[in-house]
Scaffold this motif. Sequence first.
Motif, PDB file in Angstrom:
ATOM      1  N   PHE A  79       0.854  -1.187   0.000  1.00 21.97           N
ATOM      2  CA  PHE A  79       0.000   0.000   0.000  1.00 21.97           C
ATOM      3  C   PHE A  79       0.892   1.240   0.000  1.00 21.97           C
ATOM      4  N   ALA A  80       0.357   2.320  -0.554  1.00 19.97           N
ATOM      5  CA  ALA A  80       1.174   3.507  -0.818  1.00 19.97           C
ATOM      6  C   ALA A  80       1.685   4.171   0.453  1.00 19.97           C
ATOM      7  N   GLY A  81       0.974   4.002   1.567  1.00 16.39           N
ATOM      8  CA  GLY A  81       1.352   4.700   2.792  1.00 16.39           C
ATOM      9  C   GLY A  81       2.357   3.963   3.656  1.00 16.39           C
ATOM     10  N   LEU A  82       2.877   2.831   3.187  1.00 19.46           N
ATOM     11  CA  LEU A  82       3.731   1.989   4.048  1.00 19.46           C
ATOM     12  C   LEU A  82       4.951   2.730   4.593  1.00 19.46           C
ATOM     13  N   PHE A  83       5.500   3.653   3.816  1.00 21.54           N
ATOM     14  CA  PHE A  83       6.770   4.285   4.213  1.00 21.54           C
ATOM     15  C   PHE A  83       6.591   5.627   4.910  1.00 21.54           C
ATOM     16  N   ARG A  84       5.365   6.054   5.025  1.00 18.31           N
ATOM     17  CA  ARG A  84       5.094   7.385   5.562  1.00 18.31           C
ATOM     18  C   ARG A  84       5.521   7.460   7.029  1.00 18.31           C
ATOM     19  N   ASN A  85       6.348   8.443   7.341  1.00 18.76           N
ATOM     20  CA  ASN A  85       6.835   8.648   8.707  1.00 18.76           C
ATOM     21  C   ASN A  85       7.732   7.505   9.207  1.00 18.76           C
ATOM     22  N   ARG A  86       8.169   6.624   8.302  1.00 16.71           N
ATOM     23  CA  ARG A  86       9.112   5.570   8.658  1.00 16.71           C
ATOM     24  C   ARG A  86      10.503   5.995   8.187  1.00 16.71           C
ATOM     25  N   TRP A  87      11.514   5.320   8.713  1.00  9.21           N
ATOM     26  CA  TRP A  87      12.887   5.642   8.328  1.00  9.21           C
ATOM     27  C   TRP A  87      13.338   4.801   7.149  1.00  9.21           C
ATOM     28  N   CYS A  88      14.127   5.421   6.263  1.00 10.91           N
ATOM     29  CA  CYS A  88      14.838   4.671   5.230  1.00 10.91           C
ATOM     30  C   CYS A  88      16.324   4.918   5.457  1.00 10.91           C
ATOM     31  N   ILE A  89      17.081   3.839   5.661  1.00  7.76           N
ATOM     32  CA  ILE A  89      18.514   3.946   5.928  1.00  7.76           C
ATOM     33  C   ILE A  89      19.268   3.672   4.630  1.00  7.76           C
ATOM     34  N   ILE A  90      20.072   4.619   4.220  1.00 12.32           N
ATOM     35  CA  ILE A  90      20.870   4.480   3.001  1.00 12.32           C
ATOM     36  C   ILE A  90      22.314   4.222   3.415  1.00 12.32           C
ATOM     37  N   THR A  91      22.932   3.203   2.798  1.00 10.86           N
ATOM     38  CA  THR A  91      24.281   2.774   3.213  1.00 10.86           C
ATOM     39  C   THR A  91      25.225   2.798   2.016  1.00 10.86           C
ATOM     40  N   PRO A  92      25.609   3.995   1.564  1.00  8.21           N
ATOM     41  CA  PRO A  92      26.475   4.089   0.376  1.00  8.21           C
ATOM     42  C   PRO A  92      27.868   3.545   0.660  1.00  8.21           C
TER      43      PRO A  92
END
Lengths: 307, 307
Positions: free
Chosen positions: A138-151
Motif C-alpha cells: 500500500f502507498a502509505g507503508l513508508f510514511r513517517n518511517r525511516w529509510c537507511i541508506i548505506t552508500p
Amino acid sequence: MNDGAPFGTIAIVGLGLIGGSIGLAVQQALPAVRLTGFDADPDVRCRAQTRTLVHQVTGTLELAIRDADLVILCVPVRAMGDIAAQMAGVLKPEAIISDAGSSKAFVADAIRAALPHQPLVPAHPVAGTERSGPEAGFAGLFRNRWCIITPPDGTDPEHVSAVSALWHALGARVEIMDAAHHDLVLAVTSHVPHLIAYTIVGTASDLEEVTRNEVITYSAGGFRDFTRIAASDPTMWRDVFLSNKHAVLDILQRFSEDLTALQRAIRWDDGDALHAHFAKTRGIRRSIIDEGQDDARPDFGRADHSA
Amino acid sequence: MNDGAPFGTIAIVGLGLIGGSIGLAVQQALPAVRLTGFDADPDVRCRAQTRTLVHQVTGTLELAIRDADLVILCVPVRAMGDIAAQMAGVLKPEAIISDAGSSKAFVADAIRAALPHQPLVPAHPVAGTERSGPEAGFAGLFRNRWCIITPPDGTDPEHVSAVSALWHALGARVEIMDAAHHDLVLAVTSHVPHLIAYTIVGTASDLEEVTRNEVITYSAGGFRDFTRIAASDPTMWRDVFLSNKHAVLDILQRFSEDLTALQRAIRWDDGDALHAHFAKTRGIRRSIIDEGQDDARPDFGRADHSA
C-alpha cells in the motif's frame, strides 16, 4: 528527469509487499515517473499487473530494466546477487542500482561482485507488515518511517542525494549510515526480535500438555503480539538471518545471557532484581511513542478498547 | 440480588487497571449493583473516586468489604494473602471471595490459608494493556476476552455460576479450568512472552555500540512490538513470575532449547531448517485472528497503513 522527480524511469524487481508498496507510493507522489516492474514468478506478475503496482509489468527482467535510470531490487537478500548478474550488460551505464534489503553489507558485496562498475546506492526502508505478496502493498507503508541508506565508500554524493530525494518523496525520513553499523542496529531492532518471536510461537505449538487451541484462545495475554511478526515471510527472513549472521549471533548471545540472569532471579526468588529490570524497560516504550514510531493507544489502537 | 444481577454489592480491592475496569464495566452492564472499592494507596483512592471507578471509595478495607456479597481482589498476586488475612472476621459469612490474578494455584492457596471457611471462586480475566493505575481502566477491557475461572475442589456450583454470570455480563467469555493447568497455559501464552519482551528490551538498551536513540528510532522493524508488553506494571509482573515459578521455568527451558536450535541453524547455514520453522509459525497467526483474539489489519490497525 522531470517535474522535480529524481528519476525519469524506475524499474522495480520483485513485486511483493515492499516492491508493490514502492510502486504504489511512487505513482501517488511522483506521477511523472515511468514505472516498470518484473517478478520471477509469472503468477505474481499477473497479480501485480491487475493491481497496477507499476505502469508496466514486463515478461522479462531485461525489458523491465533496460531503460531504467534507477533499478530497485526488492527480492530476498540472498537472491540479489543472481539478479544483479542477470542485469549485467543490459543496464544503461549510468543506471543506479538500489535495493530494499534488510541486511546491507552482504547485499552490497553481492551486487558489487556482479556489477562492479554500476553506480550502487543500497537502501533499507524500515517498514513492513506481516503480510507478503503483490496484494500486500500500500502507498502509505513508508510514511513517517525511516529509510537507511548505506552508500559504499566512494559513492557519488549526487547519486546518494537522488535516492534520498526519492524516499523523501515517498514520505520517509532518511538516514545515511555505514553498512556494518546498520547491520548491527537492525540485528537488535528487527532481526533478533523476529527470531525470538518465531521461536516462542514454535515452542508454544509443540507443547504436549497445552493444546494449540488453548494457545490460540488465550493469546491475548501477550503471546499474540509475537505471532504478528512470526507470520512474516519465511523466505525473506531465512535470508536475513543467514546474510547478517555475525551481528545476529552476537546479539542472540547477549540476549541469552540476559534471559538466563532473569531466569536465575526467578528460581532464587530475587524479586528486587526482577523489579529493577522491569522498571527500566518501561521508559523505552515511552520514548518510542514520543518519537512517533508507535501508537500510544493501549494495544496500539486494536479494536475493543474504548467505551 | 436484583435485576438479574448475580450480586447486590460488590467490593473491589485494588483500583488499578483491572480493578478500575471491572468497576466501570459493572456500572455500565449492571447498574443496579452497588459498588464499593478500596486501595491501600491514599493517592490511588483519591484518583479512583475522581473517575468514579466505583460508587464509593472507602477509607478503610473494612468499610469496603463488610456489606459485600462478592469481593474481587485486584492486587499483585503476592499481596493477596495479606489482604485476605486483613478481611478475616469482617466479611459476611456467605460473601464470595474472587480475584483477577494471573497465577491461580498460588493465589488460591494464599487466600484459603487466610480465610479457610469463606466461599472462594478464583478468576483470571485474560485481558490488559501496558498501562496501569486508576486512570488506565475502561469499561470495554473484557469485551470478547476470556475469563478463566479455577474453582478449587468442592466449590459450590452455584457460586461458580454467579461469578460466571458476572463475567458474562461484562462481555467476557468464560472457561472453567483446573488451577494448575491454567498456570501452565498462561505461562506459555502470557508469562514467558512477557519475560522475553522484558529481556530483549533490556538487552537492546545495554549495547555499547548501538545507542538507545538508534534502538528507539528504528524500532518499527519489529522491536516496538516487544516494548508494549515490556512496559507493563513491574510489581504485578515480578509477582506473576515468582508465584508461577515452576511452569515459567519449565517453558523457559523449552524456549531456550528451541532458540539454541535456530541459533545453530544460522551458524551452520541451514536455510532449510530455518524456512521450515518459519513457515510453520505463520498458520498460528491466522488462527488467532479467526478466533477473534486479534486484529487482522496489518500492524493491528496502527495509524499510517491505508492510503
